[in-house]
Design a protein around this motif. Sequence first.
Motif, PDB file in Angstrom:
ATOM      1  N   THR A 174       0.847  -1.190   0.000  1.00  0.00           N
ATOM      2  CA  THR A 174       0.000   0.000   0.000  1.00  0.00           C
ATOM      3  C   THR A 174       0.880   1.238   0.000  1.00  0.00           C
ATOM      4  O   THR A 174       1.831   1.333   0.781  1.00  0.00           O
ATOM      5  N   LEU A 175       0.567   2.162  -0.876  1.00  0.00           N
ATOM      6  CA  LEU A 175       1.318   3.415  -0.979  1.00  0.00           C
ATOM      7  C   LEU A 175       0.672   4.464  -0.088  1.00  0.00           C
ATOM      8  O   LEU A 175      -0.558   4.551   0.011  1.00  0.00           O
ATOM      9  N   ALA A 176       1.514   5.262   0.567  1.00  0.00           N
ATOM     10  CA  ALA A 176       1.001   6.335   1.423  1.00  0.00           C
ATOM     11  C   ALA A 176       1.768   7.623   1.152  1.00  0.00           C
ATOM     12  O   ALA A 176       2.963   7.605   0.871  1.00  0.00           O
ATOM     13  N   LEU A 177       1.052   8.734   1.221  1.00  0.00           N
ATOM     14  CA  LEU A 177       1.686  10.051   1.209  1.00  0.00           C
ATOM     15  C   LEU A 177       1.835  10.448   2.673  1.00  0.00           C
ATOM     16  O   LEU A 177       0.842  10.564   3.387  1.00  0.00           O
ATOM     17  N   TRP A 178       3.066  10.671   3.103  1.00  0.00           N
ATOM     18  CA  TRP A 178       3.321  10.822   4.537  1.00  0.00           C
ATOM     19  C   TRP A 178       4.153  12.064   4.847  1.00  0.00           C
ATOM     20  O   TRP A 178       5.019  12.455   4.047  1.00  0.00           O
ATOM     21  N   SER A 179       3.863  12.667   5.973  1.00  0.00           N
ATOM     22  CA  SER A 179       4.690  13.747   6.525  1.00  0.00           C
ATOM     23  C   SER A 179       4.995  13.427   7.970  1.00  0.00           C
ATOM     24  O   SER A 179       4.163  12.859   8.694  1.00  0.00           O
ATOM     25  N   ALA A 180       6.189  13.783   8.409  1.00  0.00           N
ATOM     26  CA  ALA A 180       6.548  13.601   9.815  1.00  0.00           C
ATOM     27  C   ALA A 180       5.808  14.592  10.707  1.00  0.00           C
ATOM     28  O   ALA A 180       5.773  14.431  11.927  1.00  0.00           O
ATOM     29  N   LYS A 181       5.208  15.608  10.086  1.00  0.00           N
ATOM     30  CA  LYS A 181       4.473  16.628  10.845  1.00  0.00           C
ATOM     31  C   LYS A 181       3.029  16.187  11.064  1.00  0.00           C
ATOM     32  O   LYS A 181       2.362  15.725  10.133  1.00  0.00           O
ATOM     33  N   ASP A 182       2.553  16.361  12.265  1.00  0.00           N
ATOM     34  CA  ASP A 182       1.151  16.076  12.558  1.00  0.00           C
ATOM     35  C   ASP A 182       0.244  17.030  11.787  1.00  0.00           C
ATOM     36  O   ASP A 182       0.560  18.215  11.628  1.00  0.00           O
ATOM     37  N   ASN A 183      -0.854  16.500  11.256  1.00  0.00           N
ATOM     38  CA  ASN A 183      -1.896  17.306  10.586  1.00  0.00           C
ATOM     39  C   ASN A 183      -1.407  18.020   9.323  1.00  0.00           C
ATOM     40  O   ASN A 183      -2.081  18.919   8.827  1.00  0.00           O
ATOM     41  N   VAL A 207      -0.516  16.340   6.300  1.00  0.00           N
ATOM     42  CA  VAL A 207      -1.146  15.641   5.172  1.00  0.00           C
ATOM     43  C   VAL A 207      -2.591  15.330   5.558  1.00  0.00           C
ATOM     44  O   VAL A 207      -2.850  14.729   6.598  1.00  0.00           O
ATOM     45  N   ASP A 208      -3.528  15.742   4.701  1.00  0.00           N
ATOM     46  CA  ASP A 208      -4.944  15.500   4.963  1.00  0.00           C
ATOM     47  C   ASP A 208      -5.351  14.112   4.476  1.00  0.00           C
ATOM     48  O   ASP A 208      -4.598  13.447   3.753  1.00  0.00           O
ATOM     49  N   SER A 251       3.425   7.687  13.467  1.00  0.00           N
ATOM     50  CA  SER A 251       3.764   9.088  13.730  1.00  0.00           C
ATOM     51  C   SER A 251       3.368   9.944  12.534  1.00  0.00           C
ATOM     52  O   SER A 251       3.119   9.437  11.440  1.00  0.00           O
ATOM     53  N   GLY A 252       3.318  11.267  12.754  1.00  0.00           N
ATOM     54  CA  GLY A 252       3.039  12.191  11.661  1.00  0.00           C
ATOM     55  C   GLY A 252       1.615  12.102  11.145  1.00  0.00           C
ATOM     56  O   GLY A 252       0.685  11.748  11.871  1.00  0.00           O
ATOM     57  N   SER A 253       1.461  12.406   9.855  1.00  0.00           N
ATOM     58  CA  SER A 253       0.145  12.397   9.203  1.00  0.00           C
ATOM     59  C   SER A 253       0.276  11.773   7.826  1.00  0.00           C
ATOM     60  O   SER A 253       1.337  11.855   7.198  1.00  0.00           O
ATOM     61  N   ALA A 254      -0.800  11.151   7.351  1.00  0.00           N
ATOM     62  CA  ALA A 254      -0.693  10.409   6.092  1.00  0.00           C
ATOM     63  C   ALA A 254      -2.015  10.332   5.347  1.00  0.00           C
ATOM     64  O   ALA A 254      -3.096  10.410   5.951  1.00  0.00           O
ATOM     65  N   TRP A 255      -1.888  10.168   4.048  1.00  0.00           N
ATOM     66  CA  TRP A 255      -3.011   9.840   3.166  1.00  0.00           C
ATOM     67  C   TRP A 255      -2.724   8.471   2.587  1.00  0.00           C
ATOM     68  O   TRP A 255      -1.700   8.279   1.926  1.00  0.00           O
ATOM     69  N   ILE A 256      -3.586   7.513   2.858  1.00  0.00           N
ATOM     70  CA  ILE A 256      -3.438   6.186   2.265  1.00  0.00           C
ATOM     71  C   ILE A 256      -3.979   6.269   0.849  1.00  0.00           C
ATOM     72  O   ILE A 256      -5.174   6.491   0.634  1.00  0.00           O
ATOM     73  N   VAL A 257      -3.100   6.134  -0.109  1.00  0.00           N
ATOM     74  CA  VAL A 257      -3.442   6.365  -1.513  1.00  0.00           C
ATOM     75  C   VAL A 257      -4.401   5.281  -2.008  1.00  0.00           C
ATOM     76  O   VAL A 257      -4.119   4.082  -1.863  1.00  0.00           O
ATOM     77  N   PRO A 258      -5.531   5.662  -2.589  1.00  0.00           N
ATOM     78  CA  PRO A 258      -6.465   4.666  -3.132  1.00  0.00           C
ATOM     79  C   PRO A 258      -5.796   3.781  -4.183  1.00  0.00           C
ATOM     80  O   PRO A 258      -5.028   4.268  -5.027  1.00  0.00           O
ATOM     81  N   ALA A 259      -6.084   2.508  -4.118  1.00  0.00           N
ATOM     82  CA  ALA A 259      -5.416   1.534  -4.989  1.00  0.00           C
ATOM     83  C   ALA A 259      -5.659   1.808  -6.474  1.00  0.00           C
ATOM     84  O   ALA A 259      -4.814   1.473  -7.312  1.00  0.00           O
TER      85      ALA A 259
END
Length: 250
Positions: free
Chosen positions: A104-113, A115-116, A197-205
């Motif tokens: 599963t691919l995710a768009l991730w940031s170490a910062k909270d909030n 990535v929406d 940790s951080g914030s992430a968007w789980i990229v739709p398949a």
Amino acid sequence: MRPVHFAPLLLAACFCVNAAHAEEVQVAVASNFTAPIQAIAADFEKDTGHKLIAAYGATGQFYTQIKNGAPFEVFLAADDTTPAKLESEGDTVKGSRFTYAIGTLALWSAKDNYVDAKGQVLRDNAFQHLSIANPKAAPYGLAATQVLDKMGLANQVKGKIVEGQNITQAYQFVSTGNAELGFVALSQVFKDGKLASGSAWIVPAELHDPIKQDAVILGKGRDNPAAKALMDYLKGPKAAAIIQAYGYQR
């Protein structure tokens, strides 16, 4: 006459038999699978007596190393095409290849909030750097480029992309703050069913080709019982539970 205690002797004998048959297996592991395979390796050694020696890197780079005679006996790739190619070229044990995980691919940031939950942060384009893995060597990097293409953002973010040699380096760029966000494997930021940790968007398949990750016994592992034992272990319930805990599908 003193009583004879057979149980300790029997246990010692069993241990000697197991030790005598214990082998090591050299495994090339796609970087995204680092954490799961480390957990699996500990159980594998405890349950079978065999020891897993892992090297981590990009799938495309491993292909080159294998073709150049690297001593790997099992290959856990980040795609299904590279093991299939090695199979077609006669470099594997026929019939050993199978899909051990679907990534599963995710768009991730170490910062909270930061990535929406819908990836709008990409369209807002307010960031300075976006990290991805090398799409020519790492399947997760290729998937990232497919997402950007489908979202119509490839040209807009082109000048902001920071490219890692593999998915581990792409993750490191984000975790160290050298990029505000990046495309990573969900397994790198996900454990026990939640974001670590951080914030992430789980990229739709549907935004990228399926990331089917195949395992295969290489020619050098043909006569190593530990190689076959590892493949069997990866198909079993203990390994499946660990793999799913890191956000993979089976």
